[in-house]
Design an enzyme around this catalytic site. Structure first.
Site, mmCIF file in Angstrom:
data_model
loop_
_atom_site.group_PDB
_atom_site.id
_atom_site.type_symbol
_atom_site.label_atom_id
_atom_site.label_comp_id
_atom_site.label_asym_id
_atom_site.label_seq_id
_atom_site.Cartn_x
_atom_site.Cartn_y
_atom_site.Cartn_z
ATOM 1 N N HIS A 77 0.835 -1.213 0.000
ATOM 2 C CA HIS A 77 0.000 0.000 0.000
ATOM 3 C C HIS A 77 0.866 1.257 0.000
ATOM 4 O O HIS A 77 1.968 1.289 0.554
ATOM 5 C CB HIS A 77 -0.998 0.000 1.152
ATOM 6 C CG HIS A 77 -0.423 0.036 2.526
ATOM 7 N ND1 HIS A 77 -0.018 1.201 3.147
ATOM 8 C CD2 HIS A 77 -0.201 -0.950 3.444
ATOM 9 C CE1 HIS A 77 0.415 0.942 4.368
ATOM 10 N NE2 HIS A 77 0.329 -0.363 4.577
ATOM 11 N N ASP A 79 0.070 4.491 1.195
ATOM 12 C CA ASP A 79 -0.026 5.486 2.263
ATOM 13 C C ASP A 79 0.768 5.074 3.489
ATOM 14 O O ASP A 79 1.111 3.904 3.671
ATOM 15 C CB ASP A 79 -1.486 5.736 2.635
ATOM 16 C CG ASP A 79 -2.215 4.482 3.092
ATOM 17 O OD1 ASP A 79 -1.962 3.395 2.524
ATOM 18 O OD2 ASP A 79 -3.037 4.574 4.020
ATOM 19 N N ASP A 116 6.287 1.029 6.749
ATOM 20 C CA ASP A 116 4.938 0.461 6.636
ATOM 21 C C ASP A 116 4.133 1.388 5.723
ATOM 22 O O ASP A 116 3.636 2.416 6.170
ATOM 23 C CB ASP A 116 4.303 0.386 8.036
ATOM 24 C CG ASP A 116 2.851 -0.063 8.016
ATOM 25 O OD1 ASP A 116 2.402 -0.607 6.987
ATOM 26 O OD2 ASP A 116 2.159 0.176 9.015
ATOM 27 N N GLU A 146 -4.766 2.343 2.751
ATOM 28 C CA GLU A 146 -4.894 1.134 3.565
ATOM 29 C C GLU A 146 -5.073 1.469 5.036
ATOM 30 O O GLU A 146 -5.832 0.804 5.752
ATOM 31 C CB GLU A 146 -3.640 0.262 3.368
ATOM 32 C CG GLU A 146 -3.724 -1.114 4.012
ATOM 33 C CD GLU A 146 -3.179 -1.158 5.434
ATOM 34 O OE1 GLU A 146 -3.368 -2.186 6.120
ATOM 35 O OE2 GLU A 146 -2.579 -0.155 5.885
ATOM 36 N N GLU A 147 -4.381 2.506 5.489
ATOM 37 C CA GLU A 147 -4.294 2.768 6.922
ATOM 38 C C GLU A 147 -5.572 3.336 7.530
ATOM 39 O O GLU A 147 -5.796 3.205 8.731
ATOM 40 C CB GLU A 147 -3.131 3.716 7.213
ATOM 41 C CG GLU A 147 -1.754 3.187 6.815
ATOM 42 C CD GLU A 147 -1.265 2.059 7.712
ATOM 43 O OE1 GLU A 147 -2.014 1.632 8.605
ATOM 44 O OE2 GLU A 147 -0.129 1.597 7.508
ATOM 45 N N ASP A 170 3.238 -6.591 3.431
ATOM 46 C CA ASP A 170 2.877 -5.628 4.476
ATOM 47 C C ASP A 170 2.974 -6.221 5.880
ATOM 48 O O ASP A 170 2.381 -5.698 6.816
ATOM 49 C CB ASP A 170 1.449 -5.119 4.211
ATOM 50 C CG ASP A 170 1.083 -3.914 5.064
ATOM 51 O OD1 ASP A 170 1.998 -3.213 5.526
ATOM 52 O OD2 ASP A 170 -0.126 -3.680 5.266
ATOM 53 N N HIS A 462 3.532 2.850 13.284
ATOM 54 C CA HIS A 462 2.471 3.803 13.640
ATOM 55 C C HIS A 462 2.904 4.749 14.749
ATOM 56 O O HIS A 462 2.066 5.387 15.381
ATOM 57 C CB HIS A 462 1.157 3.093 14.013
ATOM 58 C CG HIS A 462 0.558 2.310 12.898
ATOM 59 N ND1 HIS A 462 -0.709 1.755 12.969
ATOM 60 C CD2 HIS A 462 1.025 1.980 11.671
ATOM 61 C CE1 HIS A 462 -0.978 1.108 11.844
ATOM 62 N NE2 HIS A 462 0.071 1.231 11.043
#
Length: 488
Positions: A77, A79, A116, A146-147, A170, A462
């Site tokens: 992904h 983003d 990520d 995705e996030e 991922d 994150h």
């Protein structure tokens, strides 16, 4: 190019990762990275297309003699989660990520690294760019958003890709192959603020202070939810409840946590306290600082609770309304709700109290729920919703996304396992993950797609502590080269 990346291996993977770190790519704002991927595919002379959502598919024909090998899709992904430390000056919509090497790890200065899933994209692009690799037909799919909702995967049209196997790039632990994941749903509560004027408060003489909770690790709301880490929203609410009960503090502002898929790392509240209680409040804050350091001495040794003078305001939350808000934050569940009955040590159901934000005369509380059992997912959504319905909040839950049911007989899994054993002379772990992967959505539109998720080792995703273990990128690359060699 970041000079430190020049010596990292595989060189082509880190070349592309470095290029990716220069391009802003917050969730729902992937136009620049989507356009760059499309241009990169065209520059490589490969068939490239972009759908209405912004998803990009770059195809690479089989090398001579490999035309009949099973077609493989590599998916990642675009983003990234945009988190930074409060004292870091950074604009995720303009500034390039500032990376640096720290021993065996690649990190970013005060922000999320974006490995990520930037490293997944980089691996896929290196495969597309490799002129010596022998392989069957390849498609590389790069999805948007995705996030914050998996909207790119949701918007993917049937027939956009044609491969029979899919390797999702991922995952975050080298040597672990994932064949299932949890489904998820977001629940957001909104309350219209009710105020009263400070000059009308009993006693009339108030001092204003900013109470801050910070220094927590935070982390991924799925992968890290079982690690016992502190949640800044919960810890701040606990301080505010006792500060009100014992010292009569009134809330003028509150802001804690950030993204729905990240465990809240820091937060603050501006409070008014009767002047004759200010010194007692200060002593209490020091006590709570010591208390939290003791409670989280292993998982969050850096936690702090501090108090500093703040600018006065002319209004605070109305007393009953304030009680309702803090009550709801205290009783709202957070953390692991159930462990799997089938997989030892695997989290089945959890919920994350992600953030509380005050502004525009509203308080917005964001949460996210995950479960590999659909009925349990809805049950915890209802549990969270009830905590806020009881105080009159407007509560809305999104459509969510499905889980991905494991298939231990997967052909792509078996080939990857054989490749891993050939290279590293040990068995990889085959697991399900308590995080959302796009594979669940792919399986709805491509029910016969054979899938597995892999990746190099990441930690602190994150959060600004995100880091990539450099040597595992080479291990992941070598694994895919051996996979191509074995695939028939």
């Amino acid at each position: 190019m970041n000079e430190e990346m020049l010596n990292l291996k595989p060189a082509k993977v880190f070349y592309y990762f470095n290029e990716i770190t220069k391009i802003p790519r917050p969730s729902k704002k992937e136009t620049l990275i989507s356009e760059w991927l499309e241009k990169t595919g065209i520059a490589l002379g490969l068939p490239t297309k972009r759908d209405k959502a912004g998803n990009v598919l770059i195809s690479k024909p089989a090398t001579p003699g490999k035309e009949n090998v099973t077609p493989v899709i590599f998916q990642s992904h675009m983003d990234m989660v945009c988190e930074k430390n409060n004292d870091t000056q950074f604009d995720f919509e303009k500034d390039p990520i500032q990376t640096y090497v720290d021993g065996e790890w690649l990190k970013a200065k005060g922000t999320t690294l974006g490995a990520d899933d930037g490293i997944g994209m980089a691996i896929a692009l290196a495969i597309l760019d490799d002129k010596e690799l022998e392989h069957g037909p390849i498609e590389c799919l790069f999805t948007v958003d995705e996030e914050t909702g998996l909207s790119g995967a949701k918007a993917l049209e049937a027939g956009f890709m044609t491969g029979k196997m899919l390797i999702n790039l991922d995952s975050e632990d080298e040597g672990q192959f994932f064949i299932g994941c949890a489904g998820g749903k977001d629940t957001v509560a909104t309350l219209e603020c009710d105020y009263e004027k400070v000059k009308e408060l009993e006693g009339g003489d108030y001092r204003f202070y900013k109470i801050t909770v910070k220094g927590l690790q935070g982390g991924h709301s799925g992968d890290d939810i079982n690690k016992g880490r502190g949640n800044a929203v919960k810890l701040l609410a606990r301080v505010l409840w006792n500060a009100y009960c014992d010292y009569g503090t009134r809330i003028a502002d509150i802001n804690a946590g950030n993204l729905r898929n990240a465990i809240a790392r820091e937060g603050y509240a501006v409070v008014a306290v009767p002047a004759d209680k200010a010194s007692e409040l200060e002593a209490y804050i020091k006590e709570m600082d010591a208390t939290y350091k003791n409670e989280f001495h292993t998982t969050d040794a850096g936690v702090t609770v501090t108090m500093e003078t703040a600018e006065p305001t002319d209004k605070v939350l109305e007393e009953t309304f304030q009680i309702d808000v803090v009550n709801a934050l205290l009783v709202c569940p957070h953390g692991v709700q159930a462990m799997s009955q089938d997989i030892p040590g695997f989290v089945e159901t959890s919920t994350n109290l992600a953030s509380v934000k005050m502004g525009d005369d509203k308080i917005v509380i964001t949460t996210s729920q995950r479960s590999s059992v659909e009925s349990r997912k809805q049950a915890v959504v209802d549990k969270v919703s009830t905590a806020f319905w009881m105080v009159g909040a407007d509560v809305v839950s999104g459509d969510g996304y499905p889980g991905w049911n494991p298939n231990p007989d997967s052909q792509v899994l078996h080939v990857l396992v054989d490749a891993y054993k050939n290279l590293f002379h040990k068995d990889p772990q085959v697991l399900a993950i308590h995080a959302g992967l796009e594979c669940g959505l792919f399986s709805e539109k491509y029910p016969d797609l054979d899938m597995v998720s892999i990746g190099p080792t990441l930690r602190g995703v994150h959060s600004p502590d995100e880091k990539l273990e450099i040597k595992t990128v080479q291990m992941c690359w070598d694994l895919l080269v051996e996979f191509f060699r074995l695939l028939k």
